[in-house]
Design an enzyme around this catalytic site. Sequence first.
Site, PDB file in Angstrom:
ATOM      1  N   ARG A 143      65.366  76.262 114.032  1.00 34.38           N
ATOM      2  CA  ARG A 143      64.646  75.523 115.294  1.00 34.38           C
ATOM      3  C   ARG A 143      64.765  74.098 114.911  1.00 34.38           C
ATOM      4  O   ARG A 143      66.039  74.522 113.964  1.00 34.38           O
ATOM      5  CB  ARG A 143      63.155  75.786 114.600  1.00 34.38           C
ATOM      6  CG  ARG A 143      62.794  75.600 112.530  1.00 34.38           C
ATOM      7  CD  ARG A 143      60.967  75.931 112.944  1.00 34.38           C
ATOM      8  NE  ARG A 143      61.204  75.531 111.631  1.00 34.38           N
ATOM      9  CZ  ARG A 143      60.064  76.073 110.943  1.00 34.38           C
ATOM     10  NH1 ARG A 143      58.883  77.066 111.898  1.00 34.38           N
ATOM     11  NH2 ARG A 143      59.788  76.543 109.754  1.00 34.38           N
ATOM     12  N   SER A 167      58.449  82.669 102.923  1.00 36.04           N
ATOM     13  CA  SER A 167      58.514  82.188 104.707  1.00 36.04           C
ATOM     14  C   SER A 167      58.319  81.256 104.933  1.00 36.04           C
ATOM     15  O   SER A 167      58.330  79.950 104.754  1.00 36.04           O
ATOM     16  CB  SER A 167      56.389  82.960 104.667  1.00 36.04           C
ATOM     17  OG  SER A 167      56.325  82.420 106.048  1.00 36.04           O
ATOM     18  N   VAL A 168      58.993  81.218 105.705  1.00 36.52           N
ATOM     19  CA  VAL A 168      59.382  79.699 106.852  1.00 36.52           C
ATOM     20  C   VAL A 168      58.086  79.427 108.242  1.00 36.52           C
ATOM     21  O   VAL A 168      58.249  78.287 108.610  1.00 36.52           O
ATOM     22  CB  VAL A 168      60.375  78.905 107.181  1.00 36.52           C
ATOM     23  CG1 VAL A 168      60.947  78.847 105.280  1.00 36.52           C
ATOM     24  CG2 VAL A 168      61.995  80.168 107.810  1.00 36.52           C
ATOM     25  N   GLU A 214      58.660  70.723 116.063  1.00 38.45           N
ATOM     26  CA  GLU A 214      59.207  71.443 115.451  1.00 38.45           C
ATOM     27  C   GLU A 214      59.717  71.967 117.155  1.00 38.45           C
ATOM     28  O   GLU A 214      58.570  72.524 117.563  1.00 38.45           O
ATOM     29  CB  GLU A 214      59.708  72.376 115.003  1.00 38.45           C
ATOM     30  CG  GLU A 214      59.889  72.030 113.464  1.00 38.45           C
ATOM     31  CD  GLU A 214      59.301  72.715 112.228  1.00 38.45           C
ATOM     32  OE1 GLU A 214      60.185  72.742 110.836  1.00 38.45           O
ATOM     33  OE2 GLU A 214      58.954  73.364 111.786  1.00 38.45           O
ATOM     34  N   ARG A 222      49.243  84.203 113.910  1.00 40.34           N
ATOM     35  CA  ARG A 222      51.134  85.087 113.740  1.00 40.34           C
ATOM     36  C   ARG A 222      51.122  84.949 112.005  1.00 40.34           C
ATOM     37  O   ARG A 222      52.205  85.708 111.652  1.00 40.34           O
ATOM     38  CB  ARG A 222      51.615  84.814 114.876  1.00 40.34           C
ATOM     39  CG  ARG A 222      52.316  83.359 114.667  1.00 40.34           C
ATOM     40  CD  ARG A 222      53.883  83.339 113.561  1.00 40.34           C
ATOM     41  NE  ARG A 222      54.674  82.535 113.418  1.00 40.34           N
ATOM     42  CZ  ARG A 222      55.122  81.165 112.416  1.00 40.34           C
ATOM     43  NH1 ARG A 222      53.838  81.162 111.614  1.00 40.34           N
ATOM     44  NH2 ARG A 222      55.728  80.450 113.088  1.00 40.34           N
ATOM     45  N   ASP A 233      43.072  74.950  94.092  1.00 43.71           N
ATOM     46  CA  ASP A 233      43.460  74.287  94.974  1.00 43.71           C
ATOM     47  C   ASP A 233      42.881  72.776  93.986  1.00 43.71           C
ATOM     48  O   ASP A 233      42.271  72.728  93.609  1.00 43.71           O
ATOM     49  CB  ASP A 233      42.210  73.845  96.684  1.00 43.71           C
ATOM     50  CG  ASP A 233      43.562  73.125  97.335  1.00 43.71           C
ATOM     51  OD1 ASP A 233      43.747  73.801  98.433  1.00 43.71           O
ATOM     52  OD2 ASP A 233      43.722  72.233  97.576  1.00 43.71           O
ATOM     53  N   GLY A 256      53.695  78.148 101.894  1.00 39.10           N
ATOM     54  CA  GLY A 256      53.980  76.324 102.201  1.00 39.10           C
ATOM     55  C   GLY A 256      55.473  75.633 102.454  1.00 39.10           C
ATOM     56  O   GLY A 256      55.531  74.206 102.175  1.00 39.10           O
ATOM     57  N   GLY A 257      56.482  76.547 101.533  1.00 35.95           N
ATOM     58  CA  GLY A 257      58.402  75.503 101.321  1.00 35.95           C
ATOM     59  C   GLY A 257      58.398  75.958 102.482  1.00 35.95           C
ATOM     60  O   GLY A 257      59.318  76.769 102.853  1.00 35.95           O
ATOM     61  N   ASP A 258      58.443  75.186 103.884  1.00 35.33           N
ATOM     62  CA  ASP A 258      59.380  75.184 104.915  1.00 35.33           C
ATOM     63  C   ASP A 258      59.903  74.312 105.736  1.00 35.33           C
ATOM     64  O   ASP A 258      59.815  74.399 106.571  1.00 35.33           O
ATOM     65  CB  ASP A 258      57.789  76.018 105.935  1.00 35.33           C
ATOM     66  CG  ASP A 258      56.632  74.919 106.136  1.00 35.33           C
ATOM     67  OD1 ASP A 258      56.864  73.577 105.267  1.00 35.33           O
ATOM     68  OD2 ASP A 258      55.836  75.018 107.029  1.00 35.33           O
TER      69      ASP A 258
END
Length: 344
Positions: free
Chosen positions: A46, A293-294, A57, A113, A162, A226-228
Amino acid sequence: MNVTFLDVPGMVRWVTARGVENIVRDLTTAIDADFARWQDFDKTPRVASHSPEGVLELMPTSDGVTYGFKYVNGHPKNPERGFQTVTAFGMLADVGNGYPLFLTEMTILTALRTAATSAMAARHLARPDSTSMAMIGCGAQAEFQALAFRAVLGINSLRIWDTDPAAMDKLERNAVRAGFDVHRASDAREACRGADIVTTCTADKANAIVLPHDAVEPGMHLNCIGGDCPGKTELDPRTVAASRVFVEYTPQTRIEGEIQRQAPDFPVTELWEVVQGRRTGRESAADVTLFDSVGFAVEDFSALRFVYDAVRADPDVATVDLVAEPADPKDLFAYATAAAVVGV
Ligand code: NAD
């Protein structure tokens, strides 16, 4: 020309009528089907515009028939100012004439998604006897993740953590109301104890370690959301190195995912290879599998198509006149200035 237009109230009506669990279950199947025809898609990392506060993005792809893109932001400090970390909108267009077909909000659709993609990955990678999930990060994505894992894998037991107690209160309230068995942990390590799956879904523009390396147990599936972004990760590099790592699209994940902190040739498997049966997913009950996941454009394309197919024939769904259509396609000027010519 009128384009189908789903605004936020329209999306909320659709989600409420169909139900989140039904949507993510069916969307998981739709994403799986598009990964099964991975070779049909144009693919590119992206296009990201970074600032100290976050990232903006654009995520385009096409299968040669339909084109789609999403605009999305990621601003981890936004909740402190009353804004969301992630918001989005997107569209589909006809490759044949280039005209737009569908314009929609995608903040809610991104949560759906992302959850469906996580569940799709876990269906291929988690131990089939999994019953419980630790959730580190209880923000906007959390309930969608929980419902997808219940709809697709039957996970009904959540162990939540959290750093913000109010976020834990919110997830506990919503999850208990949805019928989950919820354990409030006192830290991430305790949340992970005995869990079959660990979802990390935190937001911090830093190389954070939200999942302690020694909390990872043999046989776990790690679903790390969350690491994206460059400089924004959630795992100890030792955890990544000790896991079998699965990614969406390697060129993008090497820039944005947990593997950005590994060597450039660190071995990974792309999920479509598992979906198409070309490579194995989990090989033993003791494997630690990691979905790094990103978020990739093909998932947004699947989600856009899924919603468009569901709403396009609905007479209550709005349209927006988005494409100027002069009677003479070469006389855009007369069309654009018609009001001036007749003096109105
Ligand atoms: P959010 O801001 O609503 O929630 C994040 C939560 O993480 C907050 O409640 C915060 O208190 C918590 N948190 C921060 N640091 C923590 C820590 N060290 N330990 C435990 N909790 C911690 O954000 P969101 O919309 O839920 O998104 C979560 C993350 O997922 C973001 O980083 C976002 O960029 C990412 N995301 C990824 C995808 C994808 O496809 N991979 C899609 C959407 C969002």
